[in-house]
Every structure is written in C-alpha cells, then in structure tokens.
Design an enzyme around this catalytic site. Structure first.
Site, PDB file in Angstrom:
ATOM      1  N   LYS A 210      38.085  31.626  31.012  1.00 48.20           N
ATOM      2  CA  LYS A 210      39.196  31.428  31.946  1.00 48.20           C
ATOM      3  C   LYS A 210      39.035  30.071  32.615  1.00 48.20           C
ATOM      4  CE  LYS A 210      40.958  33.214  36.377  1.00 48.20           C
ATOM      5  NZ  LYS A 210      40.737  34.220  37.446  1.00 48.20           N
TER       6      LYS A 210
ATOM      7  N   ASP B 291      43.554  28.240  42.088  1.00 49.58           N
ATOM      8  CA  ASP B 291      44.361  29.464  42.133  1.00 49.58           C
ATOM      9  C   ASP B 291      44.847  29.731  43.549  1.00 49.58           C
ATOM     10  OD1 ASP B 291      45.596  31.846  41.646  1.00 49.58           O
ATOM     11  OD2 ASP B 291      43.746  33.009  41.490  1.00 49.58           O
TER      12      ASP B 291
ATOM     13  N   LYS C   6      47.742  33.887  48.042  1.00 51.21           N
ATOM     14  CA  LYS C   6      46.502  34.393  48.618  1.00 51.21           C
ATOM     15  C   LYS C   6      46.429  34.085  50.110  1.00 51.21           C
ATOM     16  CE  LYS C   6      43.547  33.572  44.529  1.00 51.21           C
ATOM     17  NZ  LYS C   6      43.093  34.955  44.296  1.00 51.21           N
TER      18      LYS C   6
ATOM     19  N   ASP D 212      37.594  28.875  40.119  1.00 53.29           N
ATOM     20  CA  ASP D 212      38.206  29.921  39.300  1.00 53.29           C
ATOM     21  C   ASP D 212      38.228  29.568  37.814  1.00 53.29           C
ATOM     22  OD1 ASP D 212      39.190  32.495  39.298  1.00 53.29           O
ATOM     23  OD2 ASP D 212      41.289  31.891  39.481  1.00 53.29           O
TER      24      ASP D 212
ATOM     25  N   GLU E 238      46.762  36.232  37.335  1.00 52.21           N
ATOM     26  CA  GLU E 238      47.123  35.228  36.333  1.00 52.21           C
ATOM     27  C   GLU E 238      46.053  34.995  35.286  1.00 52.21           C
ATOM     28  OE1 GLU E 238      44.078  33.207  38.174  1.00 52.21           O
ATOM     29  OE2 GLU E 238      45.637  34.387  39.148  1.00 52.21           O
TER      30      GLU E 238
ATOM     31  N   ARG F  46      44.274  36.980  33.543  1.00 52.33           N
ATOM     32  CA  ARG F  46      44.436  37.817  32.350  1.00 52.33           C
ATOM     33  C   ARG F  46      45.571  37.328  31.463  1.00 52.33           C
ATOM     34  NH1 ARG F  46      45.171  42.937  36.123  1.00 52.33           N
ATOM     35  NH2 ARG F  46      43.779  41.571  37.291  1.00 52.33           N
TER      36      ARG F  46
END
Length: 504
Positions: free
Chosen positions: A268, A273, A280, A291, A352, A354
């Site tokens: 990933k 993010d 968030k 991330d 996101e 995934r």
C-alpha cells in the site's frame, strides 16, 4: 547518513599483548580502544570477557551483580593514552538472534555523539547483532541534527564477513524503508515515491532493466495516470482523483536464472491520507505521511534481494496515491470498477487502502501468475486495538504460507500473530448496487459485525483469484513513538526483516 557506516576489523585489532606487569585482570590482553576510546566486549554466564582491565573482571562483574543479560552493560574507565577511555562489557544473554539484536542496539546507543565505537563480536552467527547495532544508529532529520549517532561502527571478529555483510544489508534495507516513510508528504507525492523505488532497484528513476549480477535481471515499470486510465485501474484512479498529485502503480522485478518459484509482494502506497471526503479527525491525520509504509517495505525488499542471493523470482507492486479532498474527490456512495471488472460501492472514502490494493492484487492474479501473493499495508486502526504496537497481523488463505511467514517473523524479531478469516463476516461486504461494498454496508466502521481488520482482509481476498495469499496488516507496528532499542521515533520499517528472512 540514515544509519552509521561500518567496517569489519580482524580480532587482533581489539587487543594487544603487553608485559605481564602491566596487564590487568589477571594477565588478560589489554584493550585497543581505537581512536574514539570506546570498546565493547561481550560476556554472558558462559562467556568471559576477552579484555584486560585495572581490576579482575570476575570481581568487577560480581560487584555490579552483572549476569550477562541481553543488553546489560557495565562501563569501565581505562587508560587511553593521556585521556580516559571506556570499555563496555555488554551482555549477550543466551546468544539467540533476539538477544544479540538487543545487545547490539544497546551498545550502539552508548556510542551516541562519538567519532567511533569498536564492538568485539562474540563467536558464532552475529548478523542479528550487526543488524541491531546499525538500526540503533538510524537518524532521520531535515536540518541540523541535535544529537548525532556514533559516526562509525567498527565490528571486530574473524571469519564473520558473511554474517556482517548480511546484517549490514538488512539494516540498510530497513533504513531505506524508514527514509521513504519518514519523508514529509510535501515532498513525497506518488510520482516521487515511484521514482525513488525504481531508482533504488535499477539505478535510474526512468525505469528499464539492469543486470543484477550472478544471473539476476532487475526491471522496473511505472504506470502514470494515463496508463492507469487506459488499463482501467479504477481503484487507484478513484482514490487519487481528489489530489493534484496523480496516482502511480510501480512494478519492480527480480528475476534470477533457474527460479522455480514466483512470489508477488504488494504494498500500500498512500503517500498521504486525509480520509478524503470522509475526513479524518486532526489527531488521526498527523502521522498519515506513513500510510505508504507497506510500499516502502516492498521497494526495500526488492532492492536487497540481489545482495542476499535469493534464487526465488520476486515481483513487487506498489499502489501509490494521495487520498485527498476537493471538488474532484470520490464521494461516499460512488461505485467504481476495479482492475478486472469487479464493482465496488465506496461507502467510506477513508477505507481507501483496500481499493488501491485490490487493483494491484487483481493485476497480479491476471498477469503475473504467482505461486504466492503477500500484501503488506497500514490498513486498519482496528488491528492496533487488537494487537497493540508490538505485533503485526497475518491473514492467510494457506496454512503453509501462514506458517512460513510466522516462522520468519520469529527469526527476524518482528512479531506476527495469525488472525482469522471468518466466513460468517462475508455478508458485511454486500452491496445493493455493486459487487462489493468497501466497508460494512449501510453502517459506519464495524457497527454490526465489528472486526474491521477482518472484514478488510476479506475484501482483499476477493481479488486474489484463489491463489495462496497472505495479508500483513502493519498499522499498529509501522511507527514507533520513541527512540528505544533498534527503533527511532518515526517509521519502523516493519516487514523488511520478516520478508527478507522468508525469501532469503
């Protein structure tokens, strides 16, 4: 440098013969401390320190009640020309890899701010000690360092070149992953991440092929936004559409002659993010430059394989995007088409990771024909609640693969715990308008089924084509909050040691 440079010296460099009248500790050889005046000498209940001191060594250890536990240090001042030097008697415990790694880190931290530290290695396999010592010197700072690690580490031993080289190679790979992960997102766009990963493997950010020596071919390819659109990587495009920095997919290839097994690693690579429109909270956003830790691990592992000589074919995929918010960002309730044609209802744009992983996993299944697939991602906050900060999670469709990874984790010192793929939770991913939902349909995270890390893994499994597959969720272990042991505050590089142990 992110970790201190190191050299290997012969054992004769650590001691010198002196007249008996000048020898300390009952006639033992006196120490050669090196220019910095700091020498570390191992001991344990079964190993006496090989060093001359002003007082008998046995009496000294008894005085301090030192037992030789891993990381235990007794510091002794000794004459060093016209100055005072230091001998560090360091405990190695039972001599296991975990004990040696801990001991190496403890010793290296004692050298902080010095020009050099000289470490006398114990007999036997010492790669873990070298690895621990070097990782403890890791330092990432933009601007002038407030307190620098030791400038150079001198390892002393005979017939240990291969062990020192292995330990150094692994430490350098972890350091590279940490560097990528710690880099601020004002610099680290998906394009920047792609360039650094490609350059690390083939030597140029433009990609192409390279002779890795010993019958190994290295190659790298990058999909830019236009190529992703042309080949319908809908997850990457959807996640990245809210940012001014377009997404990238990176493919890194390690092909040794005669390889009979092919493994694909998927990382990933969310370079920042915000959560997208499912924004968030501020506190949760502070560390989101990390991330993309999984993508950094994949790049670091591929870059180290040639030095470690594995004969397994390995392909790395890094799915890189920035999850931002704007007038072009994807919306909750959007339906996207992933690579390969599966449709997904996006119910929360903060789920996101995934989506980008699903594209890469589907591509691996359709185009690369791997024998096994392992993805690694800072995927869910839920896994940090379940396992804390010391254990990563492995979900797997294949018991043998899970066992191999768990064994590699134990050997490498990176804790890993197998988590279940519970079939009764599959209905959580049902959607009334698409093949799948990216979180539990009609709810916020985990409202009915709970187990957010399990449902995330079940989502990823849908794109693996039934191949042997494992998912490493490293959200809880990818970052350290303190300078301690082999870790420095910031990215840990978790997964590099584990995967290199598994592959090499």
């Amino acid at each position: 440098m992110p970790i201190s440079p190191y050299v290997l010296l012969p054992r004769a460099s650590s001691v010198q013969e002196t007249p008996a009248s000048e020898k300390g500790g009952g006639g033992a050889p006196a120490p050669l401390l090196g220019d910095a005046g700091l020498l570390a000498v191992p001991f344990s209940p079964d190993l006496e320190p090989e060093v001359g001191l002003p007082v008998p060594v046995a009496a000294l250890l008894a005085h301090y009640e030192a037992e030789g536990a891993a990381g235990e240090i007794v510091e002794v001042p000794v004459a060093h020309g016209d100055a005072v030097g230091r001998v560090l008697l360091y405990g190695i415990g039972d001599g296991s890899a975990s004990a040696l790694r801990k001991a190496g880190a403890a010793v290296a931290r004692r050298g902080k701010g010095r020009d050099a530290i000289r470490i006398l290695l114990p007999e036997g396999p010492v790669a873990a000690l070298v690895e621990g010592a070097l990782l403890a010197t890791y330092n990432f700072r933009i601007g002038e360092a407030k307190s620098a690690p030791v400038a150079i580490v001198e390892f002393v031993g005979d017939d240990v070149e291969a062990e020192v080289t292995r330990g150094g190679t692994i430490a350098e790979a972890v350091s590279f992953a940490r560097d990528l992960t710690n880099t601020p997102s004002s610099i680290k766009t998906p394009a920047w991440l792609a360039e650094r990963a490609v350059e690390h493997v083939v030597g140029t950010p433009e990609g192409g092929e390279k002779d890795g020596g010993d019958g190994v071919r290295l190659a790298a390819k990058v999909w830019d936004e236009a190529a992703l659109l042309a080949e319908r990587f809908g997850g990457l495009l959807a996640v990245g559409q809210g940012s001014v920095s377009p997404p990238r997919l990176v493919e890194l290839s390690y092909r040794p002659e005669g390889a009979t097994r092919h493994v694909v690693l998927v990382g990933k690579g969310i370079t920042y993010d915000t959560g997208g429109l499912s924004l968030k909270p501020t506190d949760n956003m502070k560390f989101m430059k990390t991330d993309m830790a999984g993508g950094a691990v994949v790049a670091a592992v591929i870059g180290a394989l040639a030095s470690l000589g594995t004969r397994i074919r390995v392909t790395g995929l890094i799915a890189a995007a920035e999850n931002s918010f704007s007038g072009t960002a994807q919306r909750p309730s959007d339906v996207i088409t992933q690579y390969g044609g599966r449709t997904v209802e996006v119910l929360n744009t903060d789920a996101e990771g995934r989506l980008v992983l699903a594209d890469a996993l589907a591509y691996a299944d359709a185009e690369l024909e791997p024998d096994a697939v392992v993805d690694i991602a800072t995927l869910t906050g839920a896994i940090g609640i379940a396992l804390g900060k010391d254990l990563g999670a492995v979900f797997a469709t294949d018991d043998g693969l899970a066992a191999e990874l768990t064994e590699a984790a134990e050997s490498s010192g990176e804790g890993l715990w197998r988590m279940p793929l519970i079939e009764d939770y599959v209905p959580a991913l049902e959607s009334s308008v698409a093949d799948l939902a990216n979180i539990e349909s009609g709810t916020t995270f985990g409202a009915t089924y709970g187990a957010g890390s399990i449902t995330a893994a079940l989502f990823l499994r849908e794109f693996t084509g039934g191949r042997p597959w494992a998912h490493l969720d490293i959200a809880g272990v990818g970052r350290s909050g303190a300078d301690e042991g082999i870790f420095s505050k910031g990215a840990t590089g978790y997964g590099v040691r584990l995967l290199l142990e598994w592959l090499c």
